[in-house]
Scaffold this active site. Structure first.
Site, PDB file in Angstrom:
ATOM      1  N   GLU A  22      12.175  52.373  -2.691  1.00 34.93           N
ATOM      2  CA  GLU A  22      11.381  51.289  -2.105  1.00 34.93           C
ATOM      3  C   GLU A  22      10.248  51.863  -1.265  1.00 34.93           C
ATOM      4  OE1 GLU A  22      11.315  48.308  -3.528  1.00 34.93           O
ATOM      5  OE2 GLU A  22      13.432  48.039  -3.055  1.00 34.93           O
ATOM      6  N   HIS A  23       9.068  51.297  -1.432  1.00 32.99           N
ATOM      7  CA  HIS A  23       7.859  51.754  -0.733  1.00 32.99           C
ATOM      8  C   HIS A  23       7.522  53.204  -1.084  1.00 32.99           C
ATOM      9  CE1 HIS A  23       7.229  48.103   1.627  1.00 32.99           C
ATOM     10  NE2 HIS A  23       8.536  48.033   1.699  1.00 32.99           N
ATOM     11  N   SER A 112       7.923  37.825  -9.600  1.00 30.92           N
ATOM     12  CA  SER A 112       7.470  36.721 -10.451  1.00 30.92           C
ATOM     13  C   SER A 112       5.997  36.884 -10.805  1.00 30.92           C
ATOM     14  CB  SER A 112       7.706  35.378  -9.759  1.00 30.92           C
ATOM     15  OG  SER A 112       7.076  35.346  -8.503  1.00 30.92           O
ATOM     16  N   ASP A 157       6.211  47.122 -10.030  1.00 28.09           N
ATOM     17  CA  ASP A 157       6.632  45.817 -10.547  1.00 28.09           C
ATOM     18  C   ASP A 157       6.100  45.592 -11.962  1.00 28.09           C
ATOM     19  OD1 ASP A 157       7.479  45.702  -7.964  1.00 28.09           O
ATOM     20  OD2 ASP A 157       6.030  44.192  -7.329  1.00 28.09           O
TER      21      ASP A 157
HETATM   22  C1  GLA Z   1       6.265  45.196  -3.648  1.00 32.35           C
HETATM   23  C2  GLA Z   1       5.097  45.862  -4.362  1.00 32.35           C
HETATM   24  C3  GLA Z   1       5.566  47.122  -5.102  1.00 32.35           C
HETATM   25  C4  GLA Z   1       6.343  48.045  -4.167  1.00 32.35           C
HETATM   26  C5  GLA Z   1       7.418  47.269  -3.415  1.00 32.35           C
HETATM   27  C6  GLA Z   1       8.096  48.113  -2.360  1.00 32.35           C
HETATM   28  O1  GLA Z   1       7.199  44.733  -4.592  1.00 32.35           O
HETATM   29  O2  GLA Z   1       4.529  44.975  -5.293  1.00 32.35           O
HETATM   30  O3  GLA Z   1       4.449  47.783  -5.654  1.00 32.35           O
HETATM   31  O4  GLA Z   1       5.482  48.719  -3.298  1.00 32.35           O
HETATM   32  O5  GLA Z   1       6.886  46.123  -2.765  1.00 32.35           O
HETATM   33  O6  GLA Z   1       8.838  49.124  -2.950  1.00 32.35           O
END
Ligand code: GLA
Length: 357
Positions: A22-23, A112, A157
């Site tokens: 994440e991140h 989404s 995503d």
């Molecule tokens: C959102 C962003 C992704 C990613 C996540 C955190 O979903 O769209 O690109 O940075 O946060 O992991």
């Protein structure tokens, strides 16, 4: 046959849940998402005119626009961006009637918007015979989100929606965009619960974290935090930036460890450690997310759990013993409710819950 009489072409794409990483995507790092069964469908057919009519069933809203006159409605900007970018790739795009329907829960961190972008581009690819591979579709989808919906996201995503499957995770190197399938640990399954709290600070907090990572990389003389080789290098940073960078460094390591055939218990431990890092070093958790994650982690049917997506509210993901997920969801949500919160089960979604034994 008049243009409007032709059967529509339907592009489809799934939402995703991120298991680990994440991140890390906007730091050129590693992510490990899996597609969810809920999908977005974008039906389109030429309308014989030069403009576009977009109907979004879930919102009960319709927008009309053309290349010369972009839509003021935010929901339409995702589709408009995909149309503009597909045209920039050389596609001749006729006027279209477009209709969107989606099962992907909105606003909880299950992508989404990426599903909408990827489904739109897949529809255009099929309708117009465009030569766009799945990685290119993900890249265009990400640009649509950044340039037209004004969300400065990474590429996880859109890559997940475009390339991931529902029965195994996808390890993505977000620098090279190389991908590798990673099977879920044996006899385990994924459960996603919504904390029921809106992601109100998500946009401002997300951009702030991005800025902090860029500042940390610049102070270390690196192109991105992906290039940090040893944890000790972070000692040169001021305290706040050191914690942000430590999350990214340790999170990348957790993704790579999980992708090396971790068993369910080890995978779960990595998820628990990820949550602690997101809570303490990256500071994107909330009291409600912490509560829900603790309840999940304490359940005997759960190997590990953490917040998923950008944080600041939204959903949690758990790796459960296969067959235990419904009992876990029911019991954990009851305890969460007793603590004064209102959560709900998102994955397995209602349409699959019966079959998930
Ligand atoms: C959102 C962003 C992704 C990613 C996540 C955190 O979903 O769209 O690109 O940075 O946060 O992991």
């Amino acid at each position: 046959m008049k243009p409007g009489d032709a059967p529509p072409v339907v592009g489809q794409a799934p939402g995703r849940v991120n298991l680990l990483g994440e991140h890390t995507d906007y730091n050129d790092g590693f992510v490990l998402p899996i597609a969810i069964a809920q999908r977005t469908r974008v039906a389109m057919r030429p309308n014989g005119a030069s403009g576009f009519t977009l109907r979004a069933e879930a919102l009960g809203a319709t927008a009309q626009f053309s290349f010369e006159s972009p839509p003021p409605e935010h929901f339409a900007s995702y589709v408009y961006g995909c149309l503009v970018l597909a045209r920039a790739e050389g596609a001749e795009i006729p006027g279209l009637d477009i209709s969107v329907s989606s099962e992907v829960p909105m606003g909880v961190g299950l992508s989404s918007s990426a599903a909408l972008e990827v489904a739109t581009l897949r529809g255009l690819r099929e309708l117009l015979g465009l030569r766009l591979d799945d990685v290119r579709i993900a890249q265009l989808a990400q640009r649509a989100e950044i340039e037209y919906a004004q969300v400065r996201c990474g590429i996880m995503d859109q890559m997940a929606s475009s390339l991931a499957a529902t029965d195994r995770a996808l390890l993505i190197d977000t620098r090279s965009l190389e991908c590798r399938d990673v099977p879920l640990p044996a006899r385990s399954t994924v459960l996603v619960l919504d904390s029921g709290t809106p992601r109100s600070l998500a946009a401002s907090g997300y951009n702030q974290r991005r800025g902090e990572c860029e500042a940390a990389a610049a102070q270390l003389g690196k192109a991105s935090l992906r290039d940090v080789g040893r944890l000790e290098e972070l000692d040169a940073l001021p305290e706040l930036l050191r914690r942000r960078a430590r999350h990214v460094f340790t999170e990348n390591a957790r993704v790579l460890r999980a992708a090396q055939a971790a068993d369910a218990a080890a995978f779960g431990q990595l998820m628990n450690a990820s949550h602690a890092s997101l809570r303490d070093d990256y500071e994107v958790s909330t009291p409600a997310l912490d509560r829900l994650v603790s309840l999940l982690q304490a359940h005997p049917g759960v190997h590990g759990a953490r917040l998923t997506g950008a944080g600041f509210g939204g959903a949690c993901v758990a790796l459960c013993r296969a067959g235990a997920e419904q009992q876990v969801a029911d019991e954990v949500l009851a305890r969460y409710r007793a603590a004064g919160h209102e959560g709900r089960q998102l994955v397995p979604g209602p349409q699959q819950a019966v079959a998930s034994t």
